[in-house]
Design a protein around this motif. Structure first.
Motif, mmCIF file in Angstrom:
data_model
loop_
_atom_site.group_PDB
_atom_site.id
_atom_site.type_symbol
_atom_site.label_atom_id
_atom_site.label_comp_id
_atom_site.label_asym_id
_atom_site.label_seq_id
_atom_site.Cartn_x
_atom_site.Cartn_y
_atom_site.Cartn_z
ATOM 1 N N THR A 216 0.821 -1.214 0.000
ATOM 2 C CA THR A 216 0.000 0.000 0.000
ATOM 3 C C THR A 216 0.856 1.265 0.000
ATOM 4 O O THR A 216 0.725 2.119 -0.861
ATOM 5 N N CYS A 217 1.781 1.371 0.986
ATOM 6 C CA CYS A 217 2.555 2.610 1.086
ATOM 7 C C CYS A 217 3.996 2.433 0.635
ATOM 8 O O CYS A 217 4.727 3.419 0.498
ATOM 9 N N GLY A 218 4.409 1.217 0.410
ATOM 10 C CA GLY A 218 5.747 0.991 -0.101
ATOM 11 C C GLY A 218 6.806 0.865 0.980
ATOM 12 O O GLY A 218 7.987 0.670 0.674
ATOM 13 N N ARG A 219 6.453 0.974 2.212
ATOM 14 C CA ARG A 219 7.445 0.869 3.284
ATOM 15 C C ARG A 219 8.060 -0.533 3.262
ATOM 16 O O ARG A 219 7.371 -1.522 3.023
ATOM 17 N N THR A 220 9.332 -0.571 3.521
ATOM 18 C CA THR A 220 10.023 -1.857 3.454
ATOM 19 C C THR A 220 10.386 -2.342 4.848
ATOM 20 O O THR A 220 10.547 -1.549 5.785
ATOM 21 N N PHE A 221 10.543 -3.616 4.963
ATOM 22 C CA PHE A 221 10.842 -4.240 6.241
ATOM 23 C C PHE A 221 11.941 -5.258 6.055
ATOM 24 O O PHE A 221 11.944 -6.001 5.062
ATOM 25 N N ARG A 222 12.794 -5.310 7.016
ATOM 26 C CA ARG A 222 13.891 -6.264 6.952
ATOM 27 C C ARG A 222 13.364 -7.676 7.189
ATOM 28 O O ARG A 222 12.339 -7.871 7.848
ATOM 29 N N ASP A 223 14.105 -8.605 6.681
ATOM 30 C CA ASP A 223 13.742 -10.003 6.906
ATOM 31 C C ASP A 223 13.753 -10.296 8.402
ATOM 32 O O ASP A 223 14.692 -9.934 9.103
ATOM 33 N N GLY A 224 12.730 -10.936 8.855
ATOM 34 C CA GLY A 224 12.664 -11.258 10.265
ATOM 35 C C GLY A 224 11.961 -10.197 11.085
ATOM 36 O O GLY A 224 11.800 -10.345 12.291
ATOM 37 N N SER A 225 11.555 -9.126 10.451
ATOM 38 C CA SER A 225 10.896 -8.055 11.179
ATOM 39 C C SER A 225 9.560 -8.512 11.759
ATOM 40 O O SER A 225 8.785 -9.200 11.107
ATOM 41 N N LYS A 226 9.327 -8.084 12.972
ATOM 42 C CA LYS A 226 8.032 -8.414 13.574
ATOM 43 C C LYS A 226 7.050 -7.263 13.452
ATOM 44 O O LYS A 226 5.905 -7.382 13.827
ATOM 45 N N GLU A 227 7.555 -6.162 12.938
ATOM 46 C CA GLU A 227 6.701 -4.975 12.896
ATOM 47 C C GLU A 227 5.451 -5.181 12.056
ATOM 48 O O GLU A 227 4.393 -4.650 12.350
ATOM 49 N N MET A 228 5.640 -5.943 11.021
ATOM 50 C CA MET A 228 4.533 -6.073 10.085
ATOM 51 C C MET A 228 3.503 -7.115 10.519
ATOM 52 O O MET A 228 2.499 -7.317 9.855
ATOM 53 N N LEU A 229 3.763 -7.749 11.631
ATOM 54 C CA LEU A 229 2.857 -8.834 12.020
ATOM 55 C C LEU A 229 1.446 -8.329 12.277
ATOM 56 O O LEU A 229 0.473 -9.045 12.075
ATOM 57 N N SER A 230 1.350 -7.105 12.752
ATOM 58 C CA SER A 230 -0.004 -6.598 12.988
ATOM 59 C C SER A 230 -0.361 -5.527 11.970
ATOM 60 O O SER A 230 -1.121 -4.616 12.227
ATOM 61 N N GLY A 231 0.250 -5.638 10.808
ATOM 62 C CA GLY A 231 -0.057 -4.687 9.751
ATOM 63 C C GLY A 231 1.041 -3.636 9.669
ATOM 64 O O GLY A 231 1.862 -3.478 10.574
ATOM 65 N N CYS A 232 1.035 -2.928 8.563
ATOM 66 C CA CYS A 232 2.063 -1.905 8.360
ATOM 67 C C CYS A 232 1.855 -0.793 9.390
ATOM 68 O O CYS A 232 0.758 -0.241 9.504
ATOM 69 N N PRO A 233 2.888 -0.450 10.139
ATOM 70 C CA PRO A 233 2.725 0.597 11.148
ATOM 71 C C PRO A 233 2.400 1.952 10.544
ATOM 72 O O PRO A 233 1.809 2.800 11.209
ATOM 73 N N ASP A 234 2.765 2.177 9.294
ATOM 74 C CA ASP A 234 2.509 3.481 8.685
ATOM 75 C C ASP A 234 1.087 3.613 8.169
ATOM 76 O O ASP A 234 0.395 4.582 8.448
ATOM 77 N N CYS A 235 0.690 2.648 7.386
ATOM 78 C CA CYS A 235 -0.603 2.796 6.725
ATOM 79 C C CYS A 235 -1.620 1.756 7.160
ATOM 80 O O CYS A 235 -2.778 1.800 6.765
ATOM 81 N N GLY A 236 -1.206 0.798 7.937
ATOM 82 C CA GLY A 236 -2.147 -0.228 8.386
ATOM 83 C C GLY A 236 -2.384 -1.320 7.364
ATOM 84 O O GLY A 236 -3.183 -2.234 7.591
ATOM 85 N N GLY A 237 -1.735 -1.244 6.245
ATOM 86 C CA GLY A 237 -1.926 -2.253 5.201
ATOM 87 C C GLY A 237 -1.490 -3.630 5.668
ATOM 88 O O GLY A 237 -0.583 -3.758 6.499
ATOM 89 N N ASN A 238 -2.153 -4.624 5.158
ATOM 90 C CA ASN A 238 -1.786 -5.976 5.588
ATOM 91 C C ASN A 238 -1.367 -6.861 4.417
ATOM 92 O O ASN A 238 -1.431 -8.073 4.479
#
Lengths: 228, 213
Positions: A7-29
């Motif tokens: 959705t917003c293009g934000r990238t996450f490193r491998d192993g990141s847990k940030e995205m587990l509950s959706g993108c912190p910036d836009c909420g995209g899943n």
């Protein structure tokens, strides 16, 4: 940049847990998985009608949760490029993370398959995803997936099959056949249970069953349906 | 819209009626595996046309595709009845290749036969839904008729308002119990016969003419 929010293009490193509950910036899943060395967004025919990304998470659990794999999760070579830096490389991979890949080589395939499911609606596969699919999924299964309209069935079976042997799809095809055609239940090769009322009630006529769990049906004539 | 639909249905019924008068009724021979359906179909076909319908066997599920013999003209009491006979695969709720292994069959053949038998059941049920005007239900009178398959099929046949004739076959065997079949389906007339020996076929033909003529 193994993972990118679609959705917003934000990238996450491998192993990141940030995205587990959706993108912190836009909420995209929905996240796109981009293993190292791949950047081109090729557009092979996107797998259609296999939405429902969350459904893939439970079935991925077996591979992702393998405790022996988790310590290797940071896997530096996997995460060279500009991620947001929010990942915690040392953290163990959370097995419940739908798109959270363990970094070791073997399980990554299954994770790629899972990620492919996640992005299937909005983005095409990149080359790595495409090759992962072609490596582990038989043409039969792709066929099946393309006509699969059950949002829960497709992703789970894809990711599971990625962990199995050279002909991993027989059991799943059988299960799927059983789900779709509860009129005929394939208990094991050569052993069938039949629901006579279902067979009687069906408009379609099952012409032939095949060893691999596929089947041929004769559909009622189109004009017949519209006339009724 | 409703008016048009009703009109179309009415026309359809009239035209169906016109054709029905000319076309032979299609009679499905149904029953569980090994009840003697093909033996009966062959008996009827040979008696009135000289041909056979299909191979008979003591191995279950010998008939795995429906076979049809058309224009079988049965003459009874100066009256002719023309029917198409459809010999259907035996209907069952379970097919297991292991049951064929006892009949000098290797595993591959048994598995294939099992799959074909399953397809056959699907075909038989499809015919019952779409394509038969009446049913001859054949039971082995040496076996217990109170089964799920029999109850379900007879129920379906009744729900369709199809004319049905119940035949208690294999009366030539010592364990034959026709009364047990009559008790199981008291709402239907039960006719005893031995299709293999040709016993009581006269009554069978009389009833066929009566039920399906």
């Amino acid at each position: 940049m193994p993972h990118q929010c679609t959705t917003c293009g934000r990238t996450f490193r491998d192993g990141s847990k940030e995205m587990l509950s959706g993108c912190p910036d836009c909420g995209g899943n929905k996240f796109q998985f981009k293993p190292k060395g791949t950047s081109a967004d090729e557009e092979p025919s996107p797998p259609d009608a296999t939405p429902s990304a969350p459904a893939s998470s439970p079935s991925e659990t077996p591979s992702a949760s393998s405790p022996s794999e988790t310590p290797s999760a940071p896997s530096p070579p996997e995460t060279p490029s500009a991620s947001s830096g929010t990942a915690a490389p040392g953290e163990p991979t959370d097995p419940t993370g739908p798109a959270d890949p363990p970094a070791s080589a073997e399980p990554r395939e299954s994770t790629q398959a899972g990620s492919t499911e996640r992005v299937s609606e909005r983005t095409g596969e990149d080359t790595a995803q495409a090759s992962a699919r072609s490596d582990v999924v038989s043409p039969d299964e792709l066929d099946r997936a393309s006509r699969d309209v059950d949002p829960d069935a497709g992703p789970g079976s894809d990711s599971t099959s990625a962990e199995e042997g050279p002909r991993p799809d027989i059991g799943e095809l059988r299960d799927e056949l059983n789900e779709q055609f509860e009129s005929i239940r394939i208990v094991s090769p050569g052993k069938y249970e039949l629901n006579l009322m279902e067979l009687y009630d069906r408009q379609e006529y099952i012409i032939s069953l095949q060893e691999d769990g596929r089947y041929v049906i004769e559909m009622p004539d189109a004009w017949g349906i519209s006339d009724e | 819209m409703g008016l048009l639909t009703n009109l179309k249905d009415s026309i359809s019924r009239v035209t169906d009626g016109l054709f029905a008068a000319d076309e032979p009724k299609r009679i499905g021979i149904y029953g569980p595996p090994n009840a003697g359906k093909t033996t009966l179909a062959n008996r009827i076909a040979r008696d009135w046309t000289g041909d056979a319908v299909g191979p008979e066997s003591h191995i279950p599920h010998e008939t795995r595709r429906a076979r049809r013999k058309e224009n079988v003209e049965i003459e009874r009491n100066g009256r002719k009845v023309t029917i198409d006979i459809v010999d259907t695969p035996g209907v069952t709720t379970k097919v297991d290749y292991k049951e064929f292994l006892d009949h000098d069959m290797d595993k591959d053949d048994a598995v294939r036969r099992s799959r074909e038998a399953t397809e056959g059941v699907a075909e038989a049920m499809h015919w019952l839904r779409e394509d038969v005007d009446g049913v001859i239900y054949v039971l082995d009178s040496t076996t217990d008729p109170f089964t799920q398959v029999n109850t379900m099929l007879i129920g379906i046949i009744e729900s369709q308002d199809l004319p049905a004739l119940i035949l208690a076959n294999k009366t030539d065997l010592s364990g034959s119990d026709v009364q047990q079949i009559a008790n199981a389906f008291p709402q239907h007339e039960t006719i005893p016969l031995s299709a293999l020996e040709g016993e009581n076929m006269d009554e069978v033909y009389t009833k066929i003419a009566e039920y399906f003529g």
